[in-house]
Design a protein around this motif. Sequence first.
Motif, PDB file in Angstrom:
ATOM      1  N   GLN A 108     -33.537 -36.247   6.236  1.00 20.63           N
ATOM      2  CA  GLN A 108     -34.613 -35.715   7.070  1.00 20.63           C
ATOM      3  C   GLN A 108     -34.136 -34.506   7.876  1.00 20.63           C
ATOM      4  O   GLN A 108     -34.887 -33.554   8.086  1.00 20.63           O
ATOM      5  N   MET A 109     -32.875 -34.554   8.331  1.00 20.21           N
ATOM      6  CA  MET A 109     -32.333 -33.396   9.050  1.00 20.21           C
ATOM      7  C   MET A 109     -32.269 -32.177   8.134  1.00 20.21           C
ATOM      8  O   MET A 109     -32.619 -31.063   8.529  1.00 20.21           O
ATOM      9  N   PHE A 110     -31.843 -32.388   6.883  1.00 15.66           N
ATOM     10  CA  PHE A 110     -31.723 -31.281   5.935  1.00 15.66           C
ATOM     11  C   PHE A 110     -33.086 -30.789   5.448  1.00 15.66           C
ATOM     12  O   PHE A 110     -33.179 -29.698   4.896  1.00 15.66           O
ATOM     13  N   SER A 111     -34.147 -31.591   5.660  1.00 13.93           N
ATOM     14  CA  SER A 111     -35.466 -31.202   5.157  1.00 13.93           C
ATOM     15  C   SER A 111     -36.020 -29.960   5.842  1.00 13.93           C
ATOM     16  O   SER A 111     -36.975 -29.353   5.350  1.00 13.93           O
ATOM     17  N   SER A 112     -35.429 -29.577   6.978  1.00 11.53           N
ATOM     18  CA  SER A 112     -35.876 -28.365   7.679  1.00 11.53           C
ATOM     19  C   SER A 112     -34.916 -27.204   7.457  1.00 11.53           C
ATOM     20  O   SER A 112     -35.039 -26.168   8.099  1.00 11.53           O
ATOM     21  N   ARG A 113     -33.963 -27.369   6.537  1.00 11.11           N
ATOM     22  CA  ARG A 113     -32.962 -26.332   6.308  1.00 11.11           C
ATOM     23  C   ARG A 113     -33.200 -25.628   4.971  1.00 11.11           C
ATOM     24  O   ARG A 113     -32.367 -25.648   4.078  1.00 11.11           O
ATOM     25  N   GLU A 114     -34.392 -25.012   4.864  1.00 11.90           N
ATOM     26  CA  GLU A 114     -34.707 -24.271   3.641  1.00 11.90           C
ATOM     27  C   GLU A 114     -33.842 -23.035   3.472  1.00 11.90           C
ATOM     28  O   GLU A 114     -33.860 -22.383   2.423  1.00 11.90           O
ATOM     29  N   ASP A 115     -33.067 -22.699   4.535  1.00 10.50           N
ATOM     30  CA  ASP A 115     -32.170 -21.554   4.430  1.00 10.50           C
ATOM     31  C   ASP A 115     -30.943 -21.861   3.565  1.00 10.50           C
ATOM     32  O   ASP A 115     -30.298 -20.940   3.059  1.00 10.50           O
ATOM     33  N   ILE A 116     -30.613 -23.138   3.408  1.00  8.48           N
ATOM     34  CA  ILE A 116     -29.407 -23.483   2.644  1.00  8.48           C
ATOM     35  C   ILE A 116     -29.695 -24.365   1.440  1.00  8.48           C
ATOM     36  O   ILE A 116     -28.816 -24.600   0.621  1.00  8.48           O
ATOM     37  N   LEU A 117     -30.930 -24.860   1.321  1.00 10.03           N
ATOM     38  CA  LEU A 117     -31.282 -25.719   0.193  1.00 10.03           C
ATOM     39  C   LEU A 117     -32.449 -25.112  -0.587  1.00 10.03           C
ATOM     40  O   LEU A 117     -33.311 -24.456   0.004  1.00 10.03           O
ATOM     41  N   PRO A 118     -32.496 -25.354  -1.901  1.00  8.85           N
ATOM     42  CA  PRO A 118     -33.618 -24.826  -2.693  1.00  8.85           C
ATOM     43  C   PRO A 118     -34.943 -25.481  -2.310  1.00  8.85           C
ATOM     44  O   PRO A 118     -34.967 -26.614  -1.796  1.00  8.85           O
ATOM     45  N   ALA A 119     -36.035 -24.774  -2.590  1.00 14.04           N
ATOM     46  CA  ALA A 119     -37.371 -25.248  -2.194  1.00 14.04           C
ATOM     47  C   ALA A 119     -37.690 -26.613  -2.803  1.00 14.04           C
ATOM     48  O   ALA A 119     -38.307 -27.469  -2.150  1.00 14.04           O
ATOM     49  N   GLU A 120     -37.253 -26.849  -4.064  1.00 10.95           N
ATOM     50  CA  GLU A 120     -37.532 -28.135  -4.717  1.00 10.95           C
ATOM     51  C   GLU A 120     -36.877 -29.292  -3.974  1.00 10.95           C
ATOM     52  O   GLU A 120     -37.453 -30.378  -3.858  1.00 10.95           O
ATOM     53  N   MET A 121     -35.657 -29.046  -3.450  1.00  6.97           N
ATOM     54  CA  MET A 121     -34.965 -30.091  -2.689  1.00  6.97           C
ATOM     55  C   MET A 121     -35.677 -30.361  -1.360  1.00  6.97           C
ATOM     56  O   MET A 121     -35.806 -31.519  -0.939  1.00  6.97           O
ATOM     57  N   ILE A 122     -36.132 -29.311  -0.695  1.00  2.00           N
ATOM     58  CA  ILE A 122     -36.841 -29.459   0.578  1.00  2.00           C
ATOM     59  C   ILE A 122     -38.087 -30.315   0.399  1.00  2.00           C
ATOM     60  O   ILE A 122     -38.390 -31.192   1.215  1.00  2.00           O
ATOM     61  N   VAL A 123     -38.829 -30.075  -0.695  1.00  2.00           N
ATOM     62  CA  VAL A 123     -40.046 -30.849  -0.979  1.00  2.00           C
ATOM     63  C   VAL A 123     -39.705 -32.331  -1.127  1.00  2.00           C
ATOM     64  O   VAL A 123     -40.402 -33.202  -0.590  1.00  2.00           O
ATOM     65  N   GLU A 124     -38.628 -32.634  -1.858  1.00  2.00           N
ATOM     66  CA  GLU A 124     -38.228 -34.032  -2.061  1.00  2.00           C
ATOM     67  C   GLU A 124     -37.775 -34.679  -0.752  1.00  2.00           C
ATOM     68  O   GLU A 124     -38.154 -35.809  -0.442  1.00  2.00           O
ATOM     69  N   LEU A 125     -36.962 -33.966   0.019  1.00  4.44           N
ATOM     70  CA  LEU A 125     -36.450 -34.529   1.275  1.00  4.44           C
ATOM     71  C   LEU A 125     -37.572 -34.772   2.279  1.00  4.44           C
ATOM     72  O   LEU A 125     -37.491 -35.686   3.114  1.00  4.44           O
ATOM     73  N   ALA A 126     -38.627 -33.955   2.210  1.00  4.30           N
ATOM     74  CA  ALA A 126     -39.767 -34.129   3.124  1.00  4.30           C
ATOM     75  C   ALA A 126     -40.491 -35.447   2.861  1.00  4.30           C
ATOM     76  O   ALA A 126     -41.229 -35.935   3.725  1.00  4.30           O
ATOM     77  N   GLU A 127     -40.285 -36.036   1.675  1.00  2.00           N
ATOM     78  CA  GLU A 127     -40.939 -37.301   1.330  1.00  2.00           C
ATOM     79  C   GLU A 127     -40.137 -38.525   1.766  1.00  2.00           C
ATOM     80  O   GLU A 127     -40.595 -39.655   1.594  1.00  2.00           O
ATOM     81  N   LEU A 128     -38.943 -38.301   2.303  1.00  2.00           N
ATOM     82  CA  LEU A 128     -38.126 -39.439   2.754  1.00  2.00           C
ATOM     83  C   LEU A 128     -38.840 -40.198   3.866  1.00  2.00           C
ATOM     84  O   LEU A 128     -39.365 -39.603   4.815  1.00  2.00           O
ATOM     85  N   GLN A 129     -38.868 -41.501   3.753  1.00  2.00           N
ATOM     86  CA  GLN A 129     -39.547 -42.342   4.731  1.00  2.00           C
ATOM     87  C   GLN A 129     -38.536 -43.145   5.545  1.00  2.00           C
ATOM     88  O   GLN A 129     -37.538 -43.625   5.024  1.00  2.00           O
ATOM     89  N   ASP A 130     -38.837 -43.267   6.840  1.00  2.00           N
ATOM     90  CA  ASP A 130     -37.955 -43.999   7.745  1.00  2.00           C
ATOM     91  C   ASP A 130     -38.515 -45.394   8.058  1.00  2.00           C
ATOM     92  O   ASP A 130     -38.158 -46.011   9.035  1.00  2.00           O
ATOM     93  N   ASN A 131     -39.436 -45.875   7.226  1.00  2.00           N
ATOM     94  CA  ASN A 131     -40.025 -47.195   7.442  1.00  2.00           C
ATOM     95  C   ASN A 131     -39.170 -48.259   6.763  1.00  2.00           C
ATOM     96  O   ASN A 131     -38.957 -48.209   5.556  1.00  2.00           O
TER      97      ASN A 131
END
Length: 551
Positions: A73-96
């Motif tokens: 989740q922390m890396f999901s806001s780091r589109e400067d160092i990760l590709p867009a496809e990875m950001i999309v996947e990380l944004a789906e991580l759930q903390d439930n």
Amino acid sequence: MNQIKKIKRIGSVISILSKYGFDDIIARTKAEKFLPKGFVTSKRGEEIFKLSVFTRVRLALEELGPTYVKLGQMFSSREDILPAEMIVELAELQDNVPPEELDIDKKICDELLIDPQLHFEYINPIPIASASISQVYIGRLINGEKVVIKVKRSTIEEIIRSDIMIMKDLANILEKNYDAAKRMNLNQLINSFENNMHKELSLTNEFHNIEKFRKNFEERSEVYVPKTYKELSNNNILTMEFVEGFKVNNQQKIVEVGMQPKEVAQLGVVLFMKMVLEDGFFHADPHPGNVFIMNDQKICFIDFGSMGQILKSDMEILEGIIESFLMQDAKKIIRLIKRLAIEYHIEDERKLERDIYDVFHMLEHTALNEINVNEIVHKLKSIMANNQVLMPEFIYLLLRGISIIEGIGKQLDPELNVMESMRPYANELALKKYGPKQIAQKSIKHLKILASNLQNLPDDLTVLLEKIKDDKLKINFEIEGLEDVRKTIQNASNRLTYAIIIAALSIGSSILMMAKVPPLFFGNSLLGLVGFLISGVLGIAIIYSIWKKDK
């Protein structure tokens, strides 16, 4: 965490990584050979490889558990160092996560050393929310006030601490073997993550965050901060007022309570500006689930576990960057970035300057109502990544917060221009900063520093002249990289010396063998044989040392 548990956890991590096809990482760790044979088993199916590598990373993080989900989740806001496809996947991580079985009355009794029945009228034994770090209960105090009780999971600290140790080991391996990991300063990011997790794990820290936030907004009647109960809170339990309200992006409810969505959008920008530029203490995750509107039209923030904090010295630099940005002074921005950055490796300052001017050009030739703050934030992050500029954590939290605020604002008012909304507040701060009182205070401060330096100047000059007179003045300087050059030359000299000795021994031994100098061994000179043996051993040793160095 004892050694057996640690080995089991390492085995579990390796098994999950293998399951999702990351065997290369496992092979480079060489950790599997230290585990008992058959300890790690992988249940990987062929269908795994039908998924993209980014999806496999997300699934692996979810299976690895809450610590890794938080990291993702922390890396999901780091589109400067990760590709867009990875950001999309990380944004789906759930903390439930499923709630922990817990006797809440006993927990309160053990933690706070009180009888819950003397303080609470009732507590619902079923939690209303459950996350990786804590779960939340609803209760009512004896005086009738409705409260929420946040309880930290019993084993979460041990789990996170052990997982972070493994993360650090993995980060070292990845940085050593992959250039991409080295460029993104993976070790530094894990250290930052560790620092944030320590703060989130402390409910005492969250209690103090709430009180500090309350003090910062005590003169703003449009903001409400939930009441806390110190006597019913500690590092593992936090009791606070239950707030009735609805999410800030619920337009229908906003109209029902007599407000206009446009006004709420504008207010959200102004409040965030105050947190950042005036208080230096801002909510790091202001998404709709953490910002409510109450029936009396007040804005209420909740969940203060993760807050951004800006030091006074950093605040002055940040203000300077904003001023230089408005004045389109790229050179000054670069100087200030260097002062603010934790680490930077800017290979081409002219290119960096041109990149910054590209942002100016983009703003200058875009209509105000068409400016997309998310695009600007993404551009700024890319510039920092391309120039290997590592900023303090609060900068990334700030950029993320701005993106979230703009997203909410656009939902409420599609015509909202965040930069234009910020302008009046920025102008007001500028007037305060450069008002007569502030200038006078700064002048007095600088004069005091100057007077102190002038007062010490005669003594400093006397000491300097005495050292020059007594020929005791020493100037120490260090040339970066010189030590490496010295070691290289020394190693080369040593090897050359050994080579000469080996050559001499070989030539001498050959002469002794040809002359058959006694004593003889099977008709050959014994001294010559010994000489060949010594030169052979030394030769093998040198070859091995060169091979080892190259590896």
